[in-house]
Design a protein around this motif. Structure first.
Motif, short mmCIF file in Angstrom:
data_model
loop_
_atom_site.label_atom_id
_atom_site.label_comp_id
_atom_site.label_asym_id
_atom_site.label_seq_id
_atom_site.Cartn_x
_atom_site.Cartn_y
_atom_site.Cartn_z
N LYS B 26 0.83 -1.21 0.00
CA LYS B 26 0.00 0.00 0.00
C LYS B 26 0.86 1.25 0.00
CE LYS B 26 -4.28 -1.54 2.10
NZ LYS B 26 -4.79 -1.90 3.42
N ALA B 27 1.89 1.23 0.88
CA ALA B 27 2.74 2.42 1.00
C ALA B 27 3.46 2.71 -0.30
CB ALA B 27 3.74 2.22 2.14
N THR B 28 3.85 1.63 -1.00
CA THR B 28 4.65 1.82 -2.21
C THR B 28 3.77 2.09 -3.42
OG1 THR B 28 6.01 0.09 -1.26
CG2 THR B 28 6.64 0.87 -3.42
N LEU B 29 2.87 1.16 -3.66
CA LEU B 29 2.13 1.23 -4.92
C LEU B 29 0.96 2.21 -4.87
CD1 LEU B 29 2.06 -2.48 -6.12
CD2 LEU B 29 3.52 -0.60 -6.86
N LEU B 30 0.40 2.34 -3.68
CA LEU B 30 -0.84 3.13 -3.63
C LEU B 30 -0.63 4.53 -3.08
CD1 LEU B 30 -3.32 0.33 -2.50
CD2 LEU B 30 -2.70 1.06 -4.80
N GLU B 246 -3.29 10.96 -7.31
CA GLU B 246 -3.83 9.66 -7.69
C GLU B 246 -2.81 8.60 -7.28
OE1 GLU B 246 -2.48 9.64 -12.33
OE2 GLU B 246 -4.33 10.69 -11.77
N PRO B 247 -3.24 7.37 -7.10
CA PRO B 247 -2.31 6.34 -6.64
C PRO B 247 -1.21 6.11 -7.67
CG PRO B 247 -4.59 5.54 -6.63
CD PRO B 247 -4.60 6.86 -7.31
N PHE B 248 0.00 5.85 -7.17
CA PHE B 248 1.16 5.59 -8.03
C PHE B 248 0.86 4.43 -8.97
CE2 PHE B 248 5.53 3.62 -8.31
CZ PHE B 248 5.99 4.51 -9.26
N PHE B 249 0.20 3.40 -8.42
CA PHE B 249 -0.24 2.28 -9.25
C PHE B 249 -1.73 2.39 -9.48
CE2 PHE B 249 -2.03 -1.94 -9.73
CZ PHE B 249 -1.20 -2.50 -10.67
N PRO B 250 -2.24 2.36 -10.67
CA PRO B 250 -1.53 2.13 -11.92
C PRO B 250 -1.20 3.40 -12.70
CG PRO B 250 -3.86 1.89 -12.29
CD PRO B 250 -3.69 2.37 -10.87
N LEU B 251 -1.75 4.56 -12.26
CA LEU B 251 -1.69 5.72 -13.17
C LEU B 251 -0.32 6.40 -13.21
CD1 LEU B 251 -5.25 7.08 -12.51
CD2 LEU B 251 -4.35 6.16 -14.65
N GLY B 252 0.50 6.21 -12.18
CA GLY B 252 1.81 6.86 -12.21
C GLY B 252 2.90 5.95 -12.73
N ILE B 253 2.73 4.67 -12.52
CA ILE B 253 3.84 3.74 -12.74
C ILE B 253 4.00 3.34 -14.20
CG2 ILE B 253 2.61 1.55 -12.44
CD1 ILE B 253 4.87 0.65 -10.60
N TRP B 254 2.97 3.54 -15.03
CA TRP B 254 3.05 2.98 -16.38
C TRP B 254 4.17 3.62 -17.21
CZ3 TRP B 254 2.36 5.73 -20.91
CH2 TRP B 254 1.81 7.00 -20.78
#
Lengths: 167, 491
Positions: B26-30, B246-254
């Motif tokens: 959660k801390a990392t991806l979200l 917005e959460p890093f996953f999925p909208l930031g990480i792609w």
């Protein structure tokens, strides 16, 4: 009413105890590590006389490469090709020799000797030295380093040193 | 299918109960990232990708590599030429290293230009600066493990530079070579540093670096005219995340994923042709022509260019020690200026710094590779031979016997090492292709015999008759069609 003065409470005591254990442990393990890391500073000196050939091997006026081996314990015996190194030896007359270090006085790259024009060229930054080691051009700040040479029992010996550094 | 998902879900729950993964996930991806995150932000994860490639390929190179002075070179030769897929593996490690160095500088420049190092992310920059230093250490020690001539002399040159440190220089140099000269222990130390010490440091600092990304959040895209004020910044940042995050996953990480794929693809494509050539085995008793890898070639160029000041004083020692000290000092200290404008359009000096640094590095790399200062020797020992057309006059006529002897001497006496005649020879000294146009015989004799301006004197090397032959030949080097009166009255 409790009037006993406490020197320290249990937490402080255990904290100090842990710090002491950690400290002693670090010293015990750290000392040999420091010893190994700094060991090369205390290896035996490498400025010893080394034989590089018979006097008759060298022609007056010529400069040739001589190789010698670090075999006095200053370098590990398992160093392979790097247990050896080279120097340039010039026979000035029947009795006089000059030994030049291969290390360019600019940054230490190995200078090449060109026999016909009688010059040393550095392959890195283009320093040029005359046959007597003086600077002819390029960034080198001083003449090539020389090693003391002596002749004993018909053998030529040079007194080598660690990689020389201009200061 | 539903059963499979259920089973997976149950396994995750079982593990999560015991490991607490969801907390980390959660801390990392979200964790919330500003919507303004864009393609400028992909270089950090690209560096990480390159580093992971290095770790994996490094481990498997160590399956075969032997860190012994007798076998290091041979084992790499085996990996490169005989081991199945070995050349590809070494190629990926080589190009991965190049990619990592290059991407770090791009990553650093991007965050410098966007002022992301300002409050509250100063430690982000500092840990990054440490990572840059460690990575350059990896690059340097890695090139040494080839244990070829370049490696041997790179250590000598490194030791010579370290030795110029005030007071403790000689000790530092001896520690670098691990003894009075480069030897077996130099290699084993460099190996341990490259394989254990530096990677351990890099992993530690990457962990802190990434922890900080999560703890302090990814910086929002800077807005011109909106300076950082430590008193109000954090509240403003929270506001941005709240309204526009917005959460890093999925909208930031792609974007990171796309970039990482690109990095892997480019490295793999380059690695198909293998790594850089191994060169010659380290042997201080054979001629060497040392040169650093590309990421240090700019520094190699600087060292050649500075040399001696016009006053005749050697300035190299000051540059070698002072310049890196100042450079690293600035790198580590400038985040102290942690407030003010972030956007590059309001920080012209930031743009100028990056542009000047990038351009001068490129120019120095070009100079470092062309080496105009260098006498050219074939196989590090023989001066180049004149081309056949240079054994005639510039109009194509046969040379006189004296001039022909002179032409022969041009190669024998290594004039071509520094001087170009026709298209053959070094760039160190003046081009002699048409020297007869500008120098008469007297001037040529004077210069050859006396030397000067970087040229050795040949007065004691050549006989007068040989100098005459040389000059007779050089007098034929004139623009076709011009009369050569000087050759008649000189001599």
């Amino acid at each position: 009413m409790n009037t006993t003065r406490k020197l320290m409470n249990r937490q402080v005591f255990v904290g100090l105890f842990l710090a002491t254990v950690g400290g002693i442990g670090s010293v015990v393990i750290g000392l040999p590590i420091i010893g190994v890391v700094l060991g090369p500073l205390f290896t035996s000196p490498s400025d010893v006389w080394r034989e590089v050939g018979a006097v008759g091997d060298f022609t007056v006026g010529d400069t040739v490469q001589v190789n010698y081996t670090y075999n006095q314990g200053e370098v590990q015996q398992w160093s392979g090709t790097t247990q050896q190194t080279a120097a340039w030896l010039r026979r000035n007359s029947t009795t006089s020799f000059t030994a030049f270090a291969v290390y360019c006085t600019h940054l230490g790259c190995p200078v090449h000797w060109l026999a016909a024009p009688r010059i040393f060229l550095c392959p890195c930054h283009g320093s040029v030295f005359n046959g007597d080691g003086t600077v002819a051009g390029g960034p080198a700040p001083r003449p090539l380093f020389t090693y003391p040479v002596r002749v004993r029992n018909g053998r030529v010996e040079i007194k080598t040193q660690p990689i020389p550094v201009p200061t | 299918m539903n059963g499979l998902i259920k089973a997976g879900d149950a396994t995750y729950k079982w593990l999560d109960e015991r490991l607490g993964i969801s907390m980390i996930v959660k801390a990392t991806l979200l964790h919330s990232v500003p919507k303004s995150v864009n393609w400028w932000y992909v270089f950090g994860s690209a560096v990480l990708t390159a580093f992971m490639i290095q770790v994996v390929t490094g481990i498997f190179l160590a399956f075969t590599y032997v860190p012994s002075p007798d076998h290091a070179y041979s084992s790499l030769d085996y990996i490169s030429h005989h081991q199945f897929a070995g050349n590809l593996l070494r190629g990926i490690h080589y190009w991965g290293a190049s990619a990592m160095v290059m991407l770090i500088f791009i990553h650093m420049s991007a965050h410098f230009l966007t002022g992301s190092y300002k409050y509250p992310r100063e430690l982000q920059w500092l840990t990054g600066a440490v990572l840059l230093t460690l990575t350059l250490g990896m690059a340097f020690t890695g090139q040494l493990l080839r244990w070829n001539q370049d490696a041997y002399w790179a250590i000598v040159v490194g030791a010579e530079q370290a030795a110029r440190t005030p007071f403790i220089g000689q000790w530092v140099a001896q520690l670098l070579t691990a003894g009075p000269t480069v030897s077996g222990q130099t290699l084993t130390r460099m190996y341990a540093i490259h394989m254990l010490l530096l990677p351990g440091g890099i992993i530690t600092f990457i962990t802190v670096h990434i922890y900080l990304v999560i703890y302090k959040g990814i910086s929002e895209w800077p807005v011109p005219g909106k300076p950082v004020d430590p008193k109000t910044y954090w509240a403003e940042y929270q506001e941005i995340l709240h309204h526009d995050g917005e959460p890093f996953f999925p909208l930031g990480i792609w974007r990171d994923a796309v970039m990482s794929l690109l990095v892997i693809g480019v490295i793999a494509a380059l690695a198909i042709h293998g790594a850089t050539d191994l060169g010659l085995r380290a042997d201080p008793t054979t001629p060497a022509n040392p040169k650093p890898d590309w990421y240090l070639i700019w520094y190699f160029g600087i060292l050649a260019l500075i040399g001696v000041a016009p006053s005749g004083q050697a300035i190299t020692p000051y540059v070698i020690i002072l310049a890196p000290a100042v450079g690293f000092g600035v790198l580590f200290l400038f985040p102290l200026a942690n407030r003010g404008e972030r956007h590059f359009s309001r920080r012209p000096w930031a743009i100028a710094t990056v542009v000047i640094a990038a351009l001068s590095t490129l120019v120095l790399m070009y100079i470092g590779y062309s080496e105009p200062w260098k006498p050219i020797l074939v196989n590090a020992t023989t001066p180049p031979q004149l081309a056949a057309k240079s054994l005639r006059t510039t109009t194509g006529q046969p040379l006189s016997p004296t001039a022909l002897k002179g032409a022969h001497l041009i190669s024998v006496e290594a004039c071509t090492a520094c001087h170009q005649i026709g298209s053959v020879g070094g760039l160190r000294g003046p081009d002699l292709s048409l020297v007869g146009d500008r120098r008469n015989a007297g001037e040529l004799i004077w210069r050859i015999a006396r030397g000067g301006d970087g040229m050795p004197s040949y007065g004691n090397v050549l006989k007068p008759s040989q100098i005459h032959q040389l000059v007779t030949y050089l007098e034929t080097r004139v623009t076709p069609g011009t009369a050569t009166s000087s050759s008649n009255n000189g001599g």
